[in-house]
Design a protein around this motif. Structure first.
Motif, PDB file in Angstrom:
ATOM      1  N   THR A   8       0.831  -1.213   0.000  1.00  0.00           N
ATOM      2  CA  THR A   8       0.000   0.000   0.000  1.00  0.00           C
ATOM      3  C   THR A   8       0.859   1.254   0.000  1.00  0.00           C
ATOM      4  O   THR A   8       0.607   2.212  -0.737  1.00  0.00           O
ATOM      5  CB  THR A   8      -0.928  -0.009   1.215  1.00  0.00           C
ATOM      6  OG1 THR A   8      -1.732  -1.201   1.172  1.00  0.00           O
ATOM      7  CG2 THR A   8      -1.824   1.210   1.226  1.00  0.00           C
ATOM      8  N   ILE A   9       1.891   1.229   0.838  1.00  0.00           N
ATOM      9  CA  ILE A   9       2.763   2.418   0.924  1.00  0.00           C
ATOM     10  C   ILE A   9       3.491   2.644  -0.391  1.00  0.00           C
ATOM     11  O   ILE A   9       3.564   3.767  -0.910  1.00  0.00           O
ATOM     12  CB  ILE A   9       3.746   2.245   2.086  1.00  0.00           C
ATOM     13  CG1 ILE A   9       2.981   2.249   3.416  1.00  0.00           C
ATOM     14  CG2 ILE A   9       4.800   3.353   2.080  1.00  0.00           C
ATOM     15  CD1 ILE A   9       3.861   1.889   4.612  1.00  0.00           C
ATOM     16  N   VAL A  10       4.018   1.549  -0.980  1.00  0.00           N
ATOM     17  CA  VAL A  10       4.753   1.699  -2.250  1.00  0.00           C
ATOM     18  C   VAL A  10       3.816   2.179  -3.352  1.00  0.00           C
ATOM     19  O   VAL A  10       4.141   3.080  -4.125  1.00  0.00           O
ATOM     20  CB  VAL A  10       5.419   0.360  -2.619  1.00  0.00           C
ATOM     21  CG1 VAL A  10       6.008   0.431  -4.027  1.00  0.00           C
ATOM     22  CG2 VAL A  10       6.509   0.027  -1.608  1.00  0.00           C
ATOM     23  N   CYS A  11       2.602   1.576  -3.388  1.00  0.00           N
ATOM     24  CA  CYS A  11       1.655   1.993  -4.423  1.00  0.00           C
ATOM     25  C   CYS A  11       1.222   3.445  -4.233  1.00  0.00           C
ATOM     26  O   CYS A  11       1.029   4.184  -5.194  1.00  0.00           O
ATOM     27  CB  CYS A  11       0.431   1.070  -4.416  1.00  0.00           C
ATOM     28  SG  CYS A  11       0.790  -0.613  -4.998  1.00  0.00           S
ATOM     29  N   TYR A  12       1.063   3.812  -2.990  1.00  0.00           N
ATOM     30  CA  TYR A  12       0.652   5.196  -2.755  1.00  0.00           C
ATOM     31  C   TYR A  12       1.716   6.173  -3.208  1.00  0.00           C
ATOM     32  O   TYR A  12       1.423   7.194  -3.809  1.00  0.00           O
ATOM     33  CB  TYR A  12       0.323   5.362  -1.279  1.00  0.00           C
ATOM     34  CG  TYR A  12      -0.069   6.773  -0.909  1.00  0.00           C
ATOM     35  CD1 TYR A  12      -1.367   7.252  -1.193  1.00  0.00           C
ATOM     36  CD2 TYR A  12       0.843   7.616  -0.298  1.00  0.00           C
ATOM     37  CE1 TYR A  12      -1.707   8.538  -0.863  1.00  0.00           C
ATOM     38  CE2 TYR A  12       0.497   8.902   0.030  1.00  0.00           C
ATOM     39  CZ  TYR A  12      -0.799   9.378  -0.259  1.00  0.00           C
ATOM     40  OH  TYR A  12      -1.137  10.655   0.068  1.00  0.00           O
ATOM     41  N   ARG A  13       2.965   5.845  -2.892  1.00  0.00           N
ATOM     42  CA  ARG A  13       4.036   6.771  -3.219  1.00  0.00           C
ATOM     43  C   ARG A  13       4.299   6.799  -4.736  1.00  0.00           C
ATOM     44  O   ARG A  13       4.734   7.814  -5.267  1.00  0.00           O
ATOM     45  CB  ARG A  13       5.325   6.388  -2.472  1.00  0.00           C
ATOM     46  CG  ARG A  13       5.233   6.654  -0.977  1.00  0.00           C
ATOM     47  CD  ARG A  13       6.580   6.505  -0.315  1.00  0.00           C
ATOM     48  NE  ARG A  13       6.549   6.870   1.078  1.00  0.00           N
ATOM     49  CZ  ARG A  13       7.622   6.867   1.859  1.00  0.00           C
ATOM     50  NH1 ARG A  13       8.796   6.534   1.354  1.00  0.00           N
ATOM     51  NH2 ARG A  13       7.507   7.221   3.125  1.00  0.00           N
ATOM     52  N   HIS A  14       4.070   5.670  -5.401  1.00  0.00           N
ATOM     53  CA  HIS A  14       4.370   5.610  -6.835  1.00  0.00           C
ATOM     54  C   HIS A  14       3.099   5.396  -7.649  1.00  0.00           C
ATOM     55  O   HIS A  14       3.088   4.702  -8.672  1.00  0.00           O
ATOM     56  CB  HIS A  14       5.372   4.471  -7.103  1.00  0.00           C
ATOM     57  CG  HIS A  14       6.653   4.611  -6.352  1.00  0.00           C
ATOM     58  ND1 HIS A  14       7.680   5.421  -6.771  1.00  0.00           N
ATOM     59  CD2 HIS A  14       7.062   4.052  -5.176  1.00  0.00           C
ATOM     60  CE1 HIS A  14       8.687   5.348  -5.935  1.00  0.00           C
ATOM     61  NE2 HIS A  14       8.336   4.526  -4.944  1.00  0.00           N
ATOM     62  N   TRP A  15       2.000   5.954  -7.234  1.00  0.00           N
ATOM     63  CA  TRP A  15       0.713   5.712  -7.888  1.00  0.00           C
ATOM     64  C   TRP A  15       0.706   6.264  -9.323  1.00  0.00           C
ATOM     65  O   TRP A  15       0.232   5.643 -10.242  1.00  0.00           O
ATOM     66  CB  TRP A  15      -0.421   6.333  -7.077  1.00  0.00           C
ATOM     67  CG  TRP A  15      -1.742   6.247  -7.770  1.00  0.00           C
ATOM     68  CD1 TRP A  15      -2.516   7.255  -8.215  1.00  0.00           C
ATOM     69  CD2 TRP A  15      -2.429   5.062  -8.109  1.00  0.00           C
ATOM     70  NE1 TRP A  15      -3.654   6.806  -8.802  1.00  0.00           N
ATOM     71  CE2 TRP A  15      -3.616   5.423  -8.741  1.00  0.00           C
ATOM     72  CE3 TRP A  15      -2.150   3.706  -7.929  1.00  0.00           C
ATOM     73  CZ2 TRP A  15      -4.545   4.498  -9.201  1.00  0.00           C
ATOM     74  CZ3 TRP A  15      -3.067   2.796  -8.385  1.00  0.00           C
ATOM     75  CH2 TRP A  15      -4.261   3.181  -9.028  1.00  0.00           C
ATOM     76  N   THR A  16       1.271   7.428  -9.480  1.00  0.00           N
ATOM     77  CA  THR A  16       1.283   8.054 -10.801  1.00  0.00           C
ATOM     78  C   THR A  16       2.051   7.193 -11.795  1.00  0.00           C
ATOM     79  O   THR A  16       1.598   6.921 -12.915  1.00  0.00           O
ATOM     80  CB  THR A  16       1.894   9.453 -10.720  1.00  0.00           C
ATOM     81  OG1 THR A  16       1.137  10.212  -9.775  1.00  0.00           O
ATOM     82  CG2 THR A  16       1.863  10.132 -12.084  1.00  0.00           C
ATOM     83  N   CYS A  17       3.222   6.722 -11.331  1.00  0.00           N
ATOM     84  CA  CYS A  17       4.054   5.891 -12.211  1.00  0.00           C
ATOM     85  C   CYS A  17       3.350   4.584 -12.532  1.00  0.00           C
ATOM     86  O   CYS A  17       3.337   4.118 -13.678  1.00  0.00           O
ATOM     87  CB  CYS A  17       5.403   5.640 -11.557  1.00  0.00           C
ATOM     88  SG  CYS A  17       6.483   4.578 -12.539  1.00  0.00           S
TER      89      CYS A  17
END
Length: 909
Positions: A722-731
């Motif tokens: 969740t944290i990784v997806c949140y931080r890199h959601w745009t990418c």
């Protein structure tokens, strides 16, 4: 013939007549001997002895040889003793006597003596004398008030009047095993006793009990003969002899006590319990025997001592001891002699100086000595003295001590103080011991303290301290050494200065390791290695290890490397720190440091704090907080963990020898409930017990642990994702679901340009980006169709690239792409390009377009693109455009399938 025969018969007749006469004479003598015997018999007696006297009959005078008298003693008409008395021929005709001591008192029973003579084979008739026993109207015990020696055997009797019934006889101080009772007659009974102990009181009771309960008795005195030992004779005044001895109590009554006679004199010299007597004699230089005679009714003893009395002079004590002059530290004494001869003797005298319970002996020599001078006394001090003397030659005994005399010395300045130091933080504490009464020599008025730096001795600081204070706290720079001097002052002046050097604090200096020590008998026994720097000895100081305290100390001479440390302030179970310093000309040097207890005490229970338990598979670890020194009343040598299984009451233990440990683990346990108790091991036993209870269920615990671990891992993984997806959601969005460009077809003609918008259904504004636009030239047919409104077609780019098919009708002129920058998209070619390729139907010009349409235009017939001149190879996949536009409805939108359009790439790039 007849005459001759007659003459011859005459000698024979003469011989016959002579023989006949001799025969008649012999028969006459023998007849006289047969009538020889005793006459005038008389029997007397006293106590237990009988005495028989008698005379010979006249016919006994004819006896020419030894005459024998036979005697028989009968007690109560029973034969008890037989004896013989031989009478020599020269004693015949005189009075004869014989005595015998009976085992019974004569009052107990009748005593008879039978007597007869015997000469050769002829005996006379028996003659008897009887001494009757005592007849009484009441029971009597005999003998009465008689003396007996310890160790002898005595017989007592009980005489009963007619009609009385005997019960028993006894001595209360003796056991029945030492006594034997016999019957003498109907009215007389005897008790035989072995007397093995002296009378404890004035006499020993002998009791006779009748039936019914009536008691009669007598008193017996049982004691000892004299037992004189250790006789010594001496002279005291050189004019008489004095003798001394030892003797033990005879246990006899006062009228029978032991008497003593000296030198054979009939005069009684002393009676017991006195063991000394004196007699005037001429004392000269010669050896003599000095004899003592001791006697009492049970015996007599003589004892002698051999001595020259001139070598045994036991002097009388000095008289009239006087103090002549008194100073601060010395006095003069003199005395007198009561015996003038002492002034001519070479004497040694001792003066006993009593100083507040302490005794000191000083010796003095001289002829006729009668004075002495005492030195090294304590000023302002009270003394008590006594004197005794003896002869210098032929030492025998000291005289007794004289009567003591008292005196008080004059005052003086105080003695030098005993000074020590204590450094705490940034303070220097100078300490001195309170002067004792024998050190102050008067009332202390104040103390003076001076101090200076070791580097600036000319600059001194000075202060006064009240007489009831014995320390001074100085806030000085401890990085610099200081010299401190203390003096005491009384009415007579100031003491000698006491100086101590305070060393500078040196953090980088050598440190001494601390070792442990255990006290004994309420004290510490310290020893250390000799130090060559200890020019003035050693100092041992001590103080409780924890908390602030006032240090105590002891100074030791240089030749001593051990000390016994005792203090009235010592407490059991309290840890002390002891330090040994070398006393030098400069600052003291620390040599040794020890920590220990005078006497270790058991640590109280609940010693361990914050006890926790943790299960680890089949093991259980018990942990606790480190134990502070304040709670340790003994050295902890290790720990023991006891594990009590509540199921079978089995106890197992686990231990460690590490006193710094804070945990112990019980291993290889089974499921069940346990009580874990941890204890500290000390020299006084295990103590400080602290317990916890725990239940072990290994299968359930493992399952629960596994579930928790799995859930925690899943939760952690989801959280991470969740944290990784949140931080890199745009990418991620652009990579997984990138925005689709919307193609715009623009047709130009005589009526101008008309736009055809192609869009996937329902895009948001955020998904719309600038894309190239394809421009259609006027009059160019599109796959056989020409837009009536000359409106351009706009296509959106897709990741599939271009999908083209060959044209069927004609080859169009090249398609010219204007130079238009296409924004870079993730995963797609982003460089700008210029390309021209022929298209038989129309030429498209690509330009950015932002137009939006809600519906996709459809193309009725697909077109195909051939390979371009620069080597572009169209993909095999196709893309079909279908349009519903008719001539009647030129404004209707064209629907299409949403795809990506891949631009051709140069193979050379």
């Amino acid at each position: 013939m007849v005459l001759v025969k007659g003459i011859m018969m005459i000698p024979w007749l003469l011989l016959v007549s002579l023989f006949g006469k001799s025969t008649q004479d012999g028969n006459g003598q023998e007849s006289g001997v047969l009538h020889c015997g005793a006459q005038n018999l008389k029997l007397t007696g006293s106590d237990q002895m009988i005495l028989l006297t008698w005379e010979d009959t006249p016919s006994c005078s004819a006896v020419q040889d030894v005459l024998i008298y036979e005697l028989e003693v009968l007690i109560a008409d029973k034969k008890e003793h037989y004896d013989e008395v031989a009478v020599a021929p020269d004693q015949i005709g005189s009075t004869h006597s014989w005595n015998w001591t009976s085992y019974l008192a004569l009052e107990c029973a009748s005593h008879s003596v039978r007597l007869r003579s015997r000469y050769k084979n002829h005996t006379s008739q028996w003659k008897q004398e009887t001494r009757p026993g005592h007849e009484t109207s009441k029971a009597q015990v005999y003998p009465k008030d008689k003396l007996f020696q310890v160790g002898s055997t005595a017989t007592f009797c009980c005489v009963l009047p007619a009609g009385e019934v005997f019960g028993k006889m006894s001595l209360p101080e003796y056991s029945s095993a030492d006594m034997n009772t016999t019957r003498i007659s109907n009215q007389t009974y005897a008790l035989t006793v072995h007397l093995n102990q002296a009378s404890k009181y004035s006499c020993t009771d002998v009791k006779c009990e009748l039936i019914p309960d009536v008691v009669y008795g007598a008193c017996a005195y049982i004691g000892y003969p004299p037992n004189v030992m250790d006789l010594q004779c001496e002279t005291r005044d050189l004019q008489s002899v004095d003798c001394y001895w030892t003797d033990k109590d005879s246990s006899l009554p006062s009228k029978n006590i032991t008497e003593y006679h000296l030198l054979g004199s009939p005069k009684i010299c002393a009676k017991w319990p006195e063991t000394r007597c004196s007699q005037e004699v001429r004392v000269d230089a010669r050896v003599r025997n000095w004899t003592l005679t001791a006697s009492n009714p049970l015996g007599e003893v003589k004892l002698s001592d051999t001595a020259d009395l001139t070598e045994r002079v036991h002097m009388f004590p000095p008289e009239g001891v006087t103090v002549l002059s008194v100073n601060a530290r010395n006095v003069s004494l003199d005395w007198k002699w009561t015996v003038q001869q002492y002034y001519n003797l070479s004497l040694i005298c001792q003066v006993n100086i009593i100083n507040h319970g302490e005794n000191t002996i000083s010796e003095h020599f001289g002829v006729g000595l009668n004075f002495a001078v005492l030195n090294d006394l304590i000023p302002n001090w009270t003394y008590n003295v006594g004197i005794r003397c003896r002869t210098a030659q032929h030492f025998w005994k000291w005289s007794s001590w004289s009567t003591n005399v008292n005196f008080h010395t004059k005052g003086d300045v105080p003695d030098a103080l005993d000074v020590w130091m204590q450094v705490m933080d940034n303070q220097i504490i100078t300490i001195w011991k309170m002067p004792l009464a024998n050190q102050s020599h008067g009332h202390i008025e104040d103390y003076e303290v001076t101090w200076t730096k070791t580097t600036q001795r000319e600059r001194q600081n000075r202060t006064k301290v009240a007489p009831n204070n014995y320390s001074l706290v100085l806030s000085l720079d401890t990085t610099v050494g200081h010299i401190v001097t203390v003096t005491a002052r009384n009415i007579n002046g100031s003491s000698s200065p006491s100086t101590i050097t305070i060393p500078s604090s040196n953090p980088d200096g050598t440190k001494v390791n601390t070792s442990s020590i255990i006290g004994s008998n309420g004290s510490f026994n310290l020893s250390w290695s000799a130090s060559p720097t200890a020019s003035c000895g050693y100092i041992v100081d001590w103080c409780p290890t924890l908390g602030n305290c006032t240090v105590e100390w002891l100074k030791v001479p240089p030749n001593q490397t051990n000390a016994s440390i005792f203090s009235k302030n010592f407490k059991d179970g309290l840890r002390y720190t002891l330090s040994v310093y070398a006393c030098t000309r400069g600052a003291p040097v620390l040599l040794q440091r020890r920590e220990g207890y005078v006497r270790e005490k058991k640590i109280q229970d609940s010693l361990f704090k914050s006890v926790k338990g943790q299960q680890q598979d089949w093991d259980y670890e018990v942990s606790w907080e480190p134990i502070s020194l304040r709670e340790q009343t003994a050295f902890i040598q290790g720990y023991v963990l006891y594990c009590l299984d509540n199921n079978n009451n089995k106890v197992i233990n686990f231990s460690t020898d590490n006193p710094e440990a804070t945990s112990l683990t019980a291993r290889n346990l089974k499921n069940g409930s346990y009580i874990f108790t941890v204890k500290a091991r000390t020299a006084v036993g295990e103590c400080g017990a602290t317990s916890i209870t725990a239940t072990l269920n290994l299968l359930t615990d493992n399952l629960i642990g596994t579930v928790f671990i799995f859930l925690a891992a899943v939760f952690g993984l989801l959280s991470l994702i969740t944290i990784v997806c949140y931080r890199h959601w745009t990418c991620i969005k652009e990579t997984v679901y990138p925005p689709i460009p919307k193609p715009v077809l623009t047709s130009t003609g005589e009526h101008g340009c008309r736009h055809f918008q192609v869009d996937q259904c329902h895009y948001s504004e955020a998904d719309i980006t600038d894309v190239p636009e394809l421009y259609c030239r006027a009059g160019a047919p599109i796959n056989g169709f020409v837009s009536q409104e000359n409106m351009p077609f706009v296509f959106s780019q897709t990741p599939k690239g271009y999908y083209n098919q060959p044209l069927k009708k004609f080859t169009p002129p090249p398609l010219t792409l204007p130079s238009t920058a296409i924004p870079s998209q993730p995963g797609l070619p982003s460089s700008p390009f210029r390309r021209e390729f022929p298209n038989a139907s129309y030429n498209l010009i690509m330009q950015p377009g932002n137009q939006q349409s809600n519906f996709c235009p459809e193309l009725q017939e697909a077109t195909s693109l051939e390979r371009s001149s620069d080597g572009y190879q169209p993909h095999d996949h196709t893309e079909t455009f279908t349009t519903n536009q008719t001539e009647e409805d030129p404004d209707s939108p064209m629907s299409c399938v949403s795809t990506y359009i891949l631009l051709p790439q140069s193979s050379s790039r």
